[in-house]
Design a protein around this motif. Structure first.
Motif, mmCIF file in Angstrom:
data_model
loop_
_atom_site.group_PDB
_atom_site.id
_atom_site.type_symbol
_atom_site.label_atom_id
_atom_site.label_comp_id
_atom_site.label_asym_id
_atom_site.label_seq_id
_atom_site.Cartn_x
_atom_site.Cartn_y
_atom_site.Cartn_z
ATOM 1 N N ALA A 246 -2.044 2.643 -13.950
ATOM 2 C CA ALA A 246 -2.701 3.650 -13.120
ATOM 3 C C ALA A 246 -4.051 3.149 -12.625
ATOM 4 O O ALA A 246 -4.420 3.342 -11.458
ATOM 5 C CB ALA A 246 -2.866 4.946 -13.911
ATOM 6 N N LEU A 247 -4.791 2.487 -13.494
ATOM 7 C CA LEU A 247 -6.116 1.974 -13.129
ATOM 8 C C LEU A 247 -6.008 0.897 -12.055
ATOM 9 O O LEU A 247 -6.696 0.953 -11.018
ATOM 10 C CB LEU A 247 -6.805 1.425 -14.381
ATOM 11 C CG LEU A 247 -8.232 0.894 -14.238
ATOM 12 C CD1 LEU A 247 -9.000 1.093 -15.543
ATOM 13 C CD2 LEU A 247 -8.271 -0.590 -13.867
ATOM 14 N N LEU A 248 -5.161 -0.094 -12.281
ATOM 15 C CA LEU A 248 -5.083 -1.227 -11.355
ATOM 16 C C LEU A 248 -4.501 -0.817 -10.007
ATOM 17 O O LEU A 248 -4.956 -1.294 -8.953
ATOM 18 C CB LEU A 248 -4.254 -2.348 -11.976
ATOM 19 C CG LEU A 248 -4.895 -3.045 -13.182
ATOM 20 C CD1 LEU A 248 -3.903 -3.986 -13.855
ATOM 21 C CD2 LEU A 248 -6.154 -3.810 -12.779
ATOM 22 N N LEU A 249 -3.512 0.060 -9.995
ATOM 23 C CA LEU A 249 -2.913 0.470 -8.729
ATOM 24 C C LEU A 249 -3.898 1.274 -7.886
ATOM 25 O O LEU A 249 -3.956 1.116 -6.658
ATOM 26 C CB LEU A 249 -1.640 1.275 -8.989
ATOM 27 C CG LEU A 249 -0.475 0.468 -9.585
ATOM 28 C CD1 LEU A 249 0.675 1.392 -9.959
ATOM 29 C CD2 LEU A 249 0.001 -0.613 -8.620
ATOM 30 N N ALA A 250 -4.674 2.133 -8.525
ATOM 31 C CA ALA A 250 -5.679 2.892 -7.775
ATOM 32 C C ALA A 250 -6.739 1.966 -7.186
ATOM 33 O O ALA A 250 -7.195 2.155 -6.051
ATOM 34 C CB ALA A 250 -6.328 3.938 -8.682
ATOM 35 N N GLU A 251 -7.128 0.949 -7.942
ATOM 36 C CA GLU A 251 -8.123 0.004 -7.439
ATOM 37 C C GLU A 251 -7.561 -0.847 -6.303
ATOM 38 O O GLU A 251 -8.280 -1.185 -5.357
ATOM 39 C CB GLU A 251 -8.609 -0.892 -8.579
ATOM 40 C CG GLU A 251 -9.557 -0.195 -9.529
ATOM 41 C CD GLU A 251 -10.917 0.066 -8.892
ATOM 42 O OE1 GLU A 251 -11.694 -0.881 -8.696
ATOM 43 O OE2 GLU A 251 -11.188 1.235 -8.573
ATOM 44 N N PHE A 252 -6.280 -1.187 -6.373
ATOM 45 C CA PHE A 252 -5.669 -1.900 -5.241
ATOM 46 C C PHE A 252 -5.782 -1.068 -3.970
ATOM 47 O O PHE A 252 -6.141 -1.580 -2.899
ATOM 48 C CB PHE A 252 -4.200 -2.221 -5.522
ATOM 49 C CG PHE A 252 -3.453 -2.623 -4.273
ATOM 50 C CD1 PHE A 252 -3.641 -3.874 -3.716
ATOM 51 C CD2 PHE A 252 -2.618 -1.726 -3.623
ATOM 52 C CE1 PHE A 252 -2.994 -4.233 -2.536
ATOM 53 C CE2 PHE A 252 -1.963 -2.072 -2.451
ATOM 54 C CZ PHE A 252 -2.151 -3.335 -1.904
ATOM 55 N N ILE A 253 -5.484 0.217 -4.058
ATOM 56 C CA ILE A 253 -5.565 1.096 -2.889
ATOM 57 C C ILE A 253 -6.992 1.115 -2.342
ATOM 58 O O ILE A 253 -7.216 1.011 -1.128
ATOM 59 C CB ILE A 253 -5.108 2.519 -3.257
ATOM 60 C CG1 ILE A 253 -3.610 2.539 -3.601
ATOM 61 C CG2 ILE A 253 -5.435 3.499 -2.136
ATOM 62 C CD1 ILE A 253 -2.692 2.228 -2.450
ATOM 63 N N PHE B 5 0.837 -1.203 0.000
ATOM 64 C CA PHE B 5 0.000 0.000 0.000
ATOM 65 C C PHE B 5 0.877 1.259 0.000
ATOM 66 O O PHE B 5 0.680 2.177 -0.808
ATOM 67 C CB PHE B 5 -0.899 -0.067 1.240
ATOM 68 C CG PHE B 5 -1.665 1.176 1.572
ATOM 69 C CD1 PHE B 5 -2.902 1.412 1.001
ATOM 70 C CD2 PHE B 5 -1.166 2.087 2.488
ATOM 71 C CE1 PHE B 5 -3.622 2.553 1.331
ATOM 72 C CE2 PHE B 5 -1.874 3.225 2.822
ATOM 73 C CZ PHE B 5 -3.111 3.462 2.244
ATOM 74 N N ALA B 6 1.873 1.311 0.893
ATOM 75 C CA ALA B 6 2.765 2.469 0.958
ATOM 76 C C ALA B 6 3.632 2.566 -0.294
ATOM 77 O O ALA B 6 3.872 3.666 -0.815
ATOM 78 C CB ALA B 6 3.644 2.377 2.204
ATOM 79 N N ALA B 7 4.097 1.418 -0.793
ATOM 80 C CA ALA B 7 4.952 1.415 -1.982
ATOM 81 C C ALA B 7 4.189 1.879 -3.220
ATOM 82 O O ALA B 7 4.739 2.585 -4.072
ATOM 83 C CB ALA B 7 5.523 0.017 -2.208
ATOM 84 N N VAL B 8 2.926 1.487 -3.331
ATOM 85 C CA VAL B 8 2.111 1.926 -4.466
ATOM 86 C C VAL B 8 1.908 3.437 -4.408
ATOM 87 O O VAL B 8 1.983 4.136 -5.433
ATOM 88 C CB VAL B 8 0.764 1.178 -4.485
ATOM 89 C CG1 VAL B 8 -0.221 1.844 -5.445
ATOM 90 C CG2 VAL B 8 0.980 -0.278 -4.883
ATOM 91 N N HIS B 9 1.665 3.963 -3.217
ATOM 92 C CA HIS B 9 1.557 5.419 -3.077
ATOM 93 C C HIS B 9 2.842 6.102 -3.534
ATOM 94 O O HIS B 9 2.807 7.117 -4.245
ATOM 95 C CB HIS B 9 1.252 5.784 -1.627
ATOM 96 C CG HIS B 9 -0.204 5.822 -1.307
ATOM 97 N ND1 HIS B 9 -1.016 6.875 -1.650
ATOM 98 C CD2 HIS B 9 -1.006 4.924 -0.682
ATOM 99 C CE1 HIS B 9 -2.250 6.637 -1.245
ATOM 100 N NE2 HIS B 9 -2.275 5.457 -0.659
ATOM 101 N N GLU B 10 3.981 5.549 -3.123
ATOM 102 C CA GLU B 10 5.262 6.131 -3.507
ATOM 103 C C GLU B 10 5.460 6.045 -5.018
ATOM 104 O O GLU B 10 5.906 6.998 -5.658
ATOM 105 C CB GLU B 10 6.394 5.404 -2.778
ATOM 106 C CG GLU B 10 7.801 5.797 -3.207
ATOM 107 C CD GLU B 10 8.147 7.242 -2.908
ATOM 108 O OE1 GLU B 10 9.071 7.770 -3.559
ATOM 109 O OE2 GLU B 10 7.483 7.854 -2.037
#
Length: 737
Positions: A575-582, A555-560
Motif C-alpha cells: 500500500a505504501l509503495l503503490l501510493a508513492e508510485f502514483i 498508473f491505471a493498473a495500480v489504481h485498479e
C-alpha cells in the motif's frame, strides 16, 4: 536465483587480511538488534562489520584509500549516529553511520563524503560489500542473489545467506547522492551496483574523461541496508520479504519534492492538438485512424493505438459531463480491425496489410506478439463493461480465438507466432529466458472481464488455469510493465472470487516484479536535470529508457489494483509503495512532453516519424543522463495520459466552481449536500498533497479540510486561487463548504 562466488579480487583479499591483522583497530562497537556492529579502521579502509553469533560477517567498506595511510582525525557518537573525519594523502573523508531498529527491522546507513586534495581521476574503486565466514575468511559461505541493479534501475541487491547461518538483506544505494560526482566527471551510475559475491555492492563509476575537482566535497556513497533473520522459502515469500524490506528502507530514503501540474489545462491543449494536427492521423477506406507516432505514414494503423487513446478519452468525457467528438471518430474505425477469417481483432488494420514491410518480426502479415493479442481485448472489455456495444461485440467475437491460442501453447506463450497456423516465429526473448512470462496474467484478466460481461463460468475456469501456470515461472515474471501490473490486479480479483491464497500471493509476486524495475533515485546530471526520474518504472525488463505509455498504463493498473484491494487485507508495504508510485508519476508524466523540455535534449535522428517540439504529444522515450531523448518517436498512443489522470485525481466542488486534486490514490468517494468524503490510501507514515483550486467565477467559499487522524488541517501554502494541504496516508478525509 543466482549463486555467484567467483568475484574475489586483490582488494577483497587485502581487506580480509587487514581485518584479521593487528593493523585493524575497533573504533566503535554497538548492538543492532541481535547483531554486533563494529566500526573498524585499517590502513586503507573504514569498515562496518555486522555479524551474528556463529554467523557470517557482512563487511561494508565505508571509506577506502589506495594510499594505505588512513587516520581518524575526529569522531563523534550521538544516539543512533556515528560520524568520523578521516585523512589520507589523497584527501579528506567524512563518514556518517546510522543504525537503528525500525518496526522490528534492523537497518544500517553509511554515507561517505570525499574531498580530493587535487584534481584527479579515479580509474578504479573497490566494491563496498564483502561476505566473510565466521572466522573472517573468504569461502565456506553460500549466498543467493535474488535482485540486483540493471542499467539505471534502483541501485540495490537483495540476497540471502544460507550457510553457515541463515538470513537475508536488502542493500540499497541512494544513487541520487552521486549526482554532483557524475555531473563533474561526465559519468553515469548505470550498472554501478552488482551482486557478484563475495565482493559486491557499489563502487563509484570510473572517471576516465574528467577529473574530480580538488578541494570540492563529493558524496561517493550513501548506502542503506535492511536485515532479516530468515531466508525466504519460495518465490511468494521472497516477493513479500523483498517488498517489506524495500518499504522499510523507502521510508528512510531521502525523497525529492513534488509539484502540482495543471492536468485540466494540459488536457484541453492535448485534446485540441490531437484532434487537429495532421501528423497524428492517417485515413483508410473512409475512416480516420490515429498514427502510432507523429507523421508516421508508413506503418499501418494499430488497434492498440486507437484504444490507448479512446479508453481514457471516454473516462475524461464522463468526468467532464459533455461530449468529446473525437471519440466517435476513433470508434467508427474499430470494427475494421476484426478479421473474420482468423476470428479475432488483429494488431494491424487488415486493409493496410500491404504497408507491412517486414523490417521487424511483428511487421509481417499475420504475425502476432503474444501480449499484443490480449492488450486490445483488455481495453475493449473495459469499454464494454461501461456500456460500449461496439467494444462488447468485438470483444466477445474474439474470445474463442484467444482461448484457442492459450490451449495450443499450454498457457506458456512465445514472443511471436503466426495467427493462422500458430507456428512459433520467436520462442524466447533471449536464449534460455523463455517467452513473455507475464502474458498468462493479462490473459487471466481478459477472461475475468469476459466472466463479468457474460456470467459464463468457463471464463473463470480459464482465468484460474492461466494464473496457476504462473506459479512455475518463479520470481522473475516481469516482461512488460503495464501487463505485469494489470496481471497483479487480475490475481487479486481471482482471490476475491475464490479465496484461494495462491492468487493473492501471485498478485504480490507480480507487483514485486514491478518494484524491482523501478528507479528509486533522481538523476540530476546531463539531461536528467529536466526529467524527474524518481520512482519511474521501466517499460521492459531490459529497457534503457522510460516510456510514457507503459508508465500511464501502470498508473491505471495500480489504481485498479488498489480499488480491488480496498476491502482486502492488503500488505502495508505494498500500500505504501503503490501510493508513492502514483504521487511521483503525477509529478513526472508532464515531463514526457517535448513542449516542457529544452530543445537540445531532443534527439537529432528519429526512428519513426518526426518530432514537433511545440506539439502536446509526449515523446516515447526519455533517457535519463547524458543521452538525448525522443529517438524512437513522438508517441501518439501515449497522448491520452492527462485524460487518465483527471477522473482519478480531480473532484468537483460546488458544481465545478472549485476543483479538488489529491496526489495519492483515493477510494470511497461520496458527495452529499455541502460535503465531500473520501479515503486517502497509502500508509500513515507518509503524506500526500491535497490541493483546492478555484476554477469558476462564482462567489468564494469557506472550505475546510479535516481528516480522521489529523483532525482539522490548516493549509500549508496559499497562492492565488490555489490552497495546499498536507494529508497523511491511510485515513478518511472530509471536505466541507
Amino acid at each position: 536465483m543466482k549463486k555467484q562466488k567467483d568475484n574475489v579480487s586483490p582488494w577483497s583479499l587485502h581487506l580480509t587480511q587487514q581485518l584479521l591483522s593487528q593493523a585493524a583497530s575497533v573504533v566503535t562497537e554497538k548492538q543492532l538488534s541481535n547483531r554486533t556492529v563494529q566500526v573498524i579502521r585499517t590502513d586503507d579502509a573504514l569498515a562496518v562489520c555486522v555479524h551474528q553469533a556463529k554467523g557470517t560477517k557482512l563487511v561494508f567498506r565505508a571509506a577506502y584509500t589506495p594510499a594505505a595511510d588512513l587516520t581518524i582525525a575526529h569522531s563523534r557518537s550521538a544516539g543512533a549516529e556515528l560520524s568520523y573525519t578521516l585523512r589520507s594523502a589523497i584527501g579528506r573523508y567524512r563518514v556518517v553511520i546510522w543504525m537503528d531498529t525500525i518496526q522490528q527491522v534492523p537497518m544500517l546507513r553509511y554515507v561517505t563524503h570525499f574531498t580530493p586534495r587535487d584534481d584527479f581521476r579515479i580509474p578504479f574503486w573497490p566494491k563496498d560489500v564483502l561476505i566473510l565466514n565466521p572466522d573472517g575468511g573468504i569461502g565456506g559461505v553460500e549466498a543467493n542473489i535474488h535482485v540486483e541493479q540493471l542499467g539505471l534501475r534502483s541501485g540495490m541487491v537483495y540476497f540471502s545467506i544460507t550457510e553457515p547461518a541463515e538470513g537475508s538483506a536488502l542493500y540499497l544505494q541512494n544513487l541520487t547522492a552521486l549526482n554532483n560526482y557524475c555531473a563533474d566527471t561526465g559519468t553515469s551510475v548505470a550498472g554501478t551496483v552488482d551482486g557478484k559475491w563475495p565482493e559486491f555492492g557499489f563502487a563509484p563509476p570510473a572517471t576516465t574523461d574528467k577529473p574530480l575537482c580538488g578541494g570540492k566535497e563529493y558524496t561517493i556513497g550513501d548506502a542503506f541496508v535492511a536485515f532479516a533473520d530468515r531466508v525466504p522459502t519460495d518465490q511468494f515469500d521472497k516477493a513479500k520479504q523483498f517488498t517489506d524490506l524495500l518499504a522499510g528502507l523507502y521510508v528512510q530514503l531521502p525523497k525529492p519534492p513534488t509539484a502540482y501540474h495543471d492536468y485540466v489545462g494540459i488536457a484541453a491543449k492535448a485534446l485540441q492538438e490531437l484532434a487537429t494536427h495532421k501528423g497524428c492521423w492517417s485515413h483508410h477506406q473512409g475512416h480516420s485512424y490515429l498514427n502510432a507516432y507523429v507523421c508516421d505514414y508508413k506503418t499501418p494503423p494499430e488497434i492498440m493505438v486507437q484504444l490507448a487513446v479512446l479508453l481514457p478519452l471516454k473516462e475524461y468525457e464522463e468526468w467532464m459531463g459533455e461530449d468529446v467528438p473525437l471519440i466517435a471518430e476513433i470508434e467508427a474505425g474499430l470494427p475494421e480491425f476484426y478479421d473474420a477469417n482468423v476470428g479475432t481483432v488483429r494488431r494491424w488494420l487488415p486493409a493496410a496489410d500491404h504497408q507491412l514491410d517486414g523490417s521487424e518480426e511483428q511487421k509481417q502479415v499475420l504475425v502476432m506478439d503474444s501480449w499484443y493479442l490480449h492488450h486490445p481485448l483488455l481495453n475493449l472489455s473495459r469499454m464494454a463493461l461501461h456500456g460500449d456495444e461496439v467494444a462488447k461485440d468485438l470483444f466477445l467475437k474474439s474470445l474463442d480465438y484467444a482461448i484457442q491460442v492459450a490451449h495450443h501453447f499450454d498457457y506458456k506463450w512465445p514472443v511471436f507466432y503466426k495467427m493462422d497456423t500458430l507456428e512459433v516465429v520467436k520462442a524466447e526473448t533471449k536464449p534460455g529466458a523463455g517467452g513473455e512470462k507475464d502474458v498468462g496474467g493479462i490473459y487471466a484478466h481478459v477472461m475475468l472481464q469476459a466472466w463479468d460481461l457474460t456470467g459464463d463460468d468457463k471464463y473463470l475456469r480459464e482465468a484460474k488455469k492461466a494464473a496457476k501456470s504462473l506459479v512455475s515461472v518463479g520470481f522473475d515474471l516481469f516482461y512488460q510493465a503495464n501487463n505485469t501490473a494489470f496481471a497483479a490486479g487480475a490475481m487479486l480479483r481471482l482471490w476475491k472470487a475464490t479465496k484461494d491464497e495462491v492468487y493473492l500471493d501471485l498478485g504480490y509476486l507480480l507487483m514485486a516484479n514491478v518494484f524491482k524495475n523501478l528507479a528509486l533515485w533522481d538523476c540530476r546530471y546531463g539531461y536528467g536535470n529536466h526529467f524527474p526520474l524518481f520512482f519511474a518504472v521501466f517499460p521492459l525488463n531490459d529497457a534503457p529508457y522510460m516510456a510514457v505509455y507503459e508508465e500511464v498504463e501502470v498508473f491505471a493498473a495500480v489504481h485498479e489494483y488498489l480499488s480491488q484491494a480496498d476491502d482486502t487485507p492488503l500488505s502495508r508495504s505494498y500500500a505504501l509503495l503503490l501510493a508513492e508510485f502514483i504521487r511521483y508519476a503525477l509529478h513526472r508524466m508532464v515531463h514526457y512532453y517535448p513542449t516542457v523540455l529544452p530543445r537540445e535534449m531532443l534527439a537529432n535522428d528519429v526512428k519513426t516519424g518526426e518530432i514537433d517540439p511545440n506539439l502536446w504529444v509526449p515523446l516515447e522515450d526519455i533517457n535519463p543522463g547524458w543521452d538525448k531523448s525522443g529517438s524512437v518517436g513522438q508517441e501518439v498512443y501515449g497522448a491520452a495520459f492527462p485524460f487518465a489522470v483527471i477522473p482519478r485525481h480531480y473532484m468537483k466542488i460546488a458544481g465545478g466552481a472549485y476543483l479538488l486534486f489529491v496526489d495519492y490514490p483515493i477510494a470511497e468517494r461520496a458527495a452529499e449536500n455541502r460535503e465531500l468524503r473520501f479515503k486517502v490510501l497509502g500508509d500513515e507514515r507518509l503524506s500526500c498533497k491535497l490541493y483546492i483550486l478555484r476554477s469558476g467565477t462564482g462567489e468564494s467559499l469557506d472550505i475546510t479540510v479535516s481528516a480522521a487522524q489529523q483532525g482539522g488541517i490548516k493549509p500549508q501554502t496559499v497562492g492565488g486561487d490555489t490552497v495546499c494541504y498536507e494529508v497523511h496516508g491511510k485515513q478518511h478525509v472530509v471536505i466541507s463548504w
